[in-house]
Design a protein around this motif. Sequence first.
Motif, PDB file in Angstrom:
ATOM      1  N   SER A   1       0.823  -1.220   0.000  1.00 35.52           N
ATOM      2  CA  SER A   1       0.000   0.000   0.000  1.00 35.52           C
ATOM      3  C   SER A   1       0.856   1.269   0.000  1.00 35.52           C
ATOM      4  CB  SER A   1      -0.896   0.020   1.237  1.00 35.52           C
ATOM      5  OG  SER A   1      -0.139   0.314   2.399  1.00 35.52           O
TER       6      SER A   1
ATOM      7  N   GLU B   1       2.644  -5.364   6.540  1.00 34.06           N
ATOM      8  CA  GLU B   1       1.881  -5.977   5.451  1.00 34.06           C
ATOM      9  C   GLU B   1       2.481  -7.321   5.058  1.00 34.06           C
ATOM     10  OE1 GLU B   1       1.572  -2.883   2.465  1.00 34.06           O
ATOM     11  OE2 GLU B   1       0.087  -1.838   3.696  1.00 34.06           O
ATOM     12  N   SER B   2       1.700  -8.060   4.269  1.00 28.90           N
ATOM     13  CA  SER B   2       2.085  -9.403   3.850  1.00 28.90           C
ATOM     14  C   SER B   2       1.820  -9.562   2.363  1.00 28.90           C
ATOM     15  CB  SER B   2       1.246 -10.420   4.638  1.00 28.90           C
ATOM     16  OG  SER B   2       1.328 -11.687   4.024  1.00 28.90           O
TER      17      SER B   2
ATOM     18  N   SER C   1       0.651 -11.964   0.965  1.00 25.67           N
ATOM     19  CA  SER C   1      -0.658 -12.595   0.759  1.00 25.67           C
ATOM     20  C   SER C   1      -1.786 -11.708   1.287  1.00 25.67           C
ATOM     21  CB  SER C   1      -0.705 -13.990   1.382  1.00 25.67           C
ATOM     22  OG  SER C   1      -0.497 -13.931   2.752  1.00 25.67           O
ATOM     23  N   TYR C   2      -1.453 -10.460   1.566  1.00 23.68           N
ATOM     24  CA  TYR C   2      -2.393  -9.377   1.902  1.00 23.68           C
ATOM     25  C   TYR C   2      -3.194  -9.573   3.190  1.00 23.68           C
ATOM     26  CZ  TYR C   2      -1.520  -7.457  -2.796  1.00 23.68           C
ATOM     27  OH  TYR C   2      -0.947  -6.940  -3.924  1.00 23.68           O
ATOM     28  N   THR C   3      -3.952 -10.669   3.297  1.00 22.38           N
ATOM     29  CA  THR C   3      -4.885 -10.819   4.420  1.00 22.38           C
ATOM     30  C   THR C   3      -4.218 -10.741   5.795  1.00 22.38           C
ATOM     31  OG1 THR C   3      -6.178 -12.228   2.972  1.00 22.38           O
ATOM     32  CG2 THR C   3      -6.779 -12.251   5.297  1.00 22.38           C
ATOM     33  N   PRO C   4      -3.032 -11.313   5.969  1.00 24.82           N
ATOM     34  CA  PRO C   4      -2.439 -11.266   7.311  1.00 24.82           C
ATOM     35  C   PRO C   4      -1.977  -9.879   7.761  1.00 24.82           C
ATOM     36  CG  PRO C   4      -1.470 -13.023   5.984  1.00 24.82           C
ATOM     37  CD  PRO C   4      -2.244 -12.143   5.051  1.00 24.82           C
ATOM     38  N   THR C   5      -2.063  -8.893   6.909  1.00 29.94           N
ATOM     39  CA  THR C   5      -1.635  -7.537   7.265  1.00 29.94           C
ATOM     40  C   THR C   5      -2.195  -7.123   8.618  1.00 29.94           C
ATOM     41  OG1 THR C   5      -1.401  -6.808   4.990  1.00 29.94           O
ATOM     42  CG2 THR C   5      -1.906  -5.097   6.613  1.00 29.94           C
TER      43      THR C   5
ATOM     44  N   CYS D   1      -2.583  -3.858  11.330  1.00 25.16           N
ATOM     45  CA  CYS D   1      -2.542  -2.397  11.461  1.00 25.16           C
ATOM     46  C   CYS D   1      -1.605  -1.995  12.602  1.00 25.16           C
ATOM     47  CB  CYS D   1      -3.925  -1.856  11.765  1.00 25.16           C
ATOM     48  SG  CYS D   1      -5.108  -2.020  10.422  1.00 25.16           S
TER      49      CYS D   1
END
Length: 129
Positions: free
Chosen positions: A22, A44-45, A47-51, A53
């Motif tokens: 991002s 962030e990751s 594979s996106y989902t494990p990101t 905040c």
Amino acid sequence: MNNKELIKLAMEAREKSYSPYSKFKVGAAILTKSGKIFTGCNIESASYTPTICAERTALAKCVSEGNLDLYKIAIVGSFDKISYPCGVCRQFLREFGKDLIVICAKNENDFSEYTLEQLLPNSFGPEDL
Ligand code: THU
């Protein structure tokens, strides 16, 4: 520790942000009622989902060190405008009290202060189970 100092710690934490996807860096700093500080950044990751905040990184550090007495959290994201916590983070923070003070900041001179209750009204929490 005043609000400006807490925001500055959040800004320092933002420098550690791992956000190659991002490119949106976020930092957070929690002050406990006993005066301890815990900071965090977004991670962030591929594979996106494990990101995770920044707020939840800071909260995981705080709680996993045995501190449940949250007093304030400062959050900084965008350099251009005040950043507010996402819905998931609001709910995660809510676990530790509706009276938590949430400082949403652009920088140490431009911020707004809310209670968690104001950001997440009529919330569901531990008392409801
Ligand atoms: N992000 C946070 O760290 N906190 C928030 O409250 C909103 C979003 C992060 C997640 C992701 O790495 C990036 O900002 C863009 O959504």
